[in-house]
Write a protein that holds these residues in place. Structure first.
Motif, PDB file in Angstrom:
ATOM      1  N   GLY A   1       0.783  -1.231   0.000  1.00  0.00           N
ATOM      2  CA  GLY A   1       0.000   0.000   0.000  1.00  0.00           C
ATOM      3  C   GLY A   1       0.814   1.280   0.000  1.00  0.00           C
ATOM      4  O   GLY A   1       0.248   2.373  -0.023  1.00  0.00           O
ATOM      5  N   TYR A   2       2.137   1.168   0.038  1.00  0.00           N
ATOM      6  CA  TYR A   2       2.998   2.346  -0.023  1.00  0.00           C
ATOM      7  C   TYR A   2       3.357   2.626  -1.475  1.00  0.00           C
ATOM      8  O   TYR A   2       3.426   1.719  -2.299  1.00  0.00           O
ATOM      9  N   TYR A   3       3.640   3.899  -1.768  1.00  0.00           N
ATOM     10  CA  TYR A   3       4.102   4.237  -3.114  1.00  0.00           C
ATOM     11  C   TYR A   3       5.562   3.816  -3.267  1.00  0.00           C
ATOM     12  O   TYR A   3       6.344   3.861  -2.312  1.00  0.00           O
ATOM     13  N   THR A   4       5.905   3.401  -4.463  1.00  0.00           N
ATOM     14  CA  THR A   4       7.278   3.006  -4.740  1.00  0.00           C
ATOM     15  C   THR A   4       8.236   4.159  -4.498  1.00  0.00           C
ATOM     16  O   THR A   4       7.885   5.327  -4.699  1.00  0.00           O
ATOM     17  N   ARG A   5       9.431   3.810  -4.028  1.00  0.00           N
ATOM     18  CA  ARG A   5      10.500   4.781  -3.774  1.00  0.00           C
ATOM     19  C   ARG A   5      11.792   3.995  -3.636  1.00  0.00           C
ATOM     20  O   ARG A   5      11.787   2.789  -3.402  1.00  0.00           O
ATOM     21  N   GLU A   6      12.896   4.691  -3.785  1.00  0.00           N
ATOM     22  CA  GLU A   6      14.196   4.070  -3.558  1.00  0.00           C
ATOM     23  C   GLU A   6      14.223   3.510  -2.137  1.00  0.00           C
ATOM     24  O   GLU A   6      13.690   4.122  -1.211  1.00  0.00           O
ATOM     25  N   GLY A   7      14.807   2.342  -1.968  1.00  0.00           N
ATOM     26  CA  GLY A   7      14.873   1.715  -0.653  1.00  0.00           C
ATOM     27  C   GLY A   7      13.863   0.595  -0.473  1.00  0.00           C
ATOM     28  O   GLY A   7      13.847  -0.082   0.546  1.00  0.00           O
ATOM     29  N   ILE A   8      13.012   0.376  -1.481  1.00  0.00           N
ATOM     30  CA  ILE A   8      12.021  -0.704  -1.437  1.00  0.00           C
ATOM     31  C   ILE A   8      12.509  -1.852  -2.303  1.00  0.00           C
ATOM     32  O   ILE A   8      13.073  -1.649  -3.377  1.00  0.00           O
ATOM     33  N   ILE A   9      12.273  -3.062  -1.822  1.00  0.00           N
ATOM     34  CA  ILE A   9      12.489  -4.243  -2.652  1.00  0.00           C
ATOM     35  C   ILE A   9      11.230  -5.091  -2.652  1.00  0.00           C
ATOM     36  O   ILE A   9      10.441  -5.059  -1.715  1.00  0.00           O
ATOM     37  N   ALA A  10      11.067  -5.838  -3.731  1.00  0.00           N
ATOM     38  CA  ALA A  10       9.980  -6.808  -3.841  1.00  0.00           C
ATOM     39  C   ALA A  10      10.562  -8.181  -3.545  1.00  0.00           C
ATOM     40  O   ALA A  10      11.669  -8.502  -3.968  1.00  0.00           O
ATOM     41  N   GLY A  11       9.818  -8.955  -2.807  1.00  0.00           N
ATOM     42  CA  GLY A  11      10.250 -10.305  -2.449  1.00  0.00           C
ATOM     43  C   GLY A  11       9.040 -11.179  -2.192  1.00  0.00           C
ATOM     44  O   GLY A  11       7.937 -10.905  -2.676  1.00  0.00           O
ATOM     45  N   ARG A  12       9.237 -12.215  -1.395  1.00  0.00           N
ATOM     46  CA  ARG A  12       8.147 -13.125  -1.056  1.00  0.00           C
ATOM     47  C   ARG A  12       7.121 -12.411  -0.172  1.00  0.00           C
ATOM     48  O   ARG A  12       7.480 -11.560   0.629  1.00  0.00           O
ATOM     49  N   LYS A  13       5.867 -12.776  -0.285  1.00  0.00           N
ATOM     50  CA  LYS A  13       4.816 -12.145   0.521  1.00  0.00           C
ATOM     51  C   LYS A  13       5.108 -12.283   2.009  1.00  0.00           C
ATOM     52  O   LYS A  13       4.843 -11.369   2.780  1.00  0.00           O
ATOM     53  N   GLU A  14       5.662 -13.399   2.431  1.00  0.00           N
ATOM     54  CA  GLU A  14       5.926 -13.603   3.857  1.00  0.00           C
ATOM     55  C   GLU A  14       7.040 -12.693   4.393  1.00  0.00           C
ATOM     56  O   GLU A  14       7.218 -12.586   5.604  1.00  0.00           O
ATOM     57  N   ASP A  15       7.776 -12.029   3.510  1.00  0.00           N
ATOM     58  CA  ASP A  15       8.826 -11.107   3.943  1.00  0.00           C
ATOM     59  C   ASP A  15       8.366  -9.648   4.000  1.00  0.00           C
ATOM     60  O   ASP A  15       9.120  -8.771   4.429  1.00  0.00           O
ATOM     61  N   ILE A  16       7.115  -9.380   3.590  1.00  0.00           N
ATOM     62  CA  ILE A  16       6.589  -8.020   3.634  1.00  0.00           C
ATOM     63  C   ILE A  16       6.709  -7.489   5.065  1.00  0.00           C
ATOM     64  O   ILE A  16       6.349  -8.160   6.029  1.00  0.00           O
TER      65      ILE A  16
END
Length: 142
Positions: free
Chosen positions: A49-64
């Motif tokens: 639910g956050y807007y993309t920005r530097e410092g974000i990575i996508a990974g497995r749902k369980e790591d959110i």
């Protein structure tokens, strides 16, 4: 200091505050994994639910909601320099690893996807860090 640098410093402070006691200079531990790091630069809302920005990575749902300490892979294959802390706030499919035509590498925990502001940021990441990194997933809740 320009706005982009100020934004990155603010993000780093927030992450470090949520991970009190962790230091970038701390020696990497044995629970580091070597993982493929791809990049994306599509702006919008992340899975969390956050807007993309530097410092974000996508990974497995369980790591959110967790944080990753990411290190370069040195020329000899060992753990290299510390790159930074990144927040797992997005998830995705990744690329197809089993031949069924559907992305699954990120779902399976075989890749992470690092958000960059634009294609120049993507190219710069690849130039500086290559395709693989060492990563330690940190639960920074509470």
């Amino acid at each position: 200091m320009d706005l982009k640098k100020l934004k990155m410093v603010s993000i780093a402070i927030i992450i470090l505050a949520s991970c009190a006691g962790l230091r970038s200079s701390a020696a990497p531990s044995s629970d580091l994994i070597k993982i493929r790091a791809t990049c994306y630069c599509e702006h919008g809302l992340t899975y969390s639910g956050y807007y993309t920005r530097e410092g974000i990575i996508a990974g497995r749902k369980e790591d959110i909601g967790k944080v990753a300490a990411i290190y370069e892979v040195a020329e000899d294959g060992s753990v290299g320099d510390f790159i930074g802390y990144f927040e797992f706030l997005d998830c995705g499919a990744g690329f197809d690893t089993d031949g069924d035509g559907k992305g699954d590498s990120t779902i399976r925990g075989e890749t992470i996807d690092v958000f960059r502001d634009d294609m120049d940021g993507v190219k710069n990441w690849i130039k500086l860090h290559g395709d693989y990194v060492y990563m330690k997933v940190i639960n920074c809740e509470g």
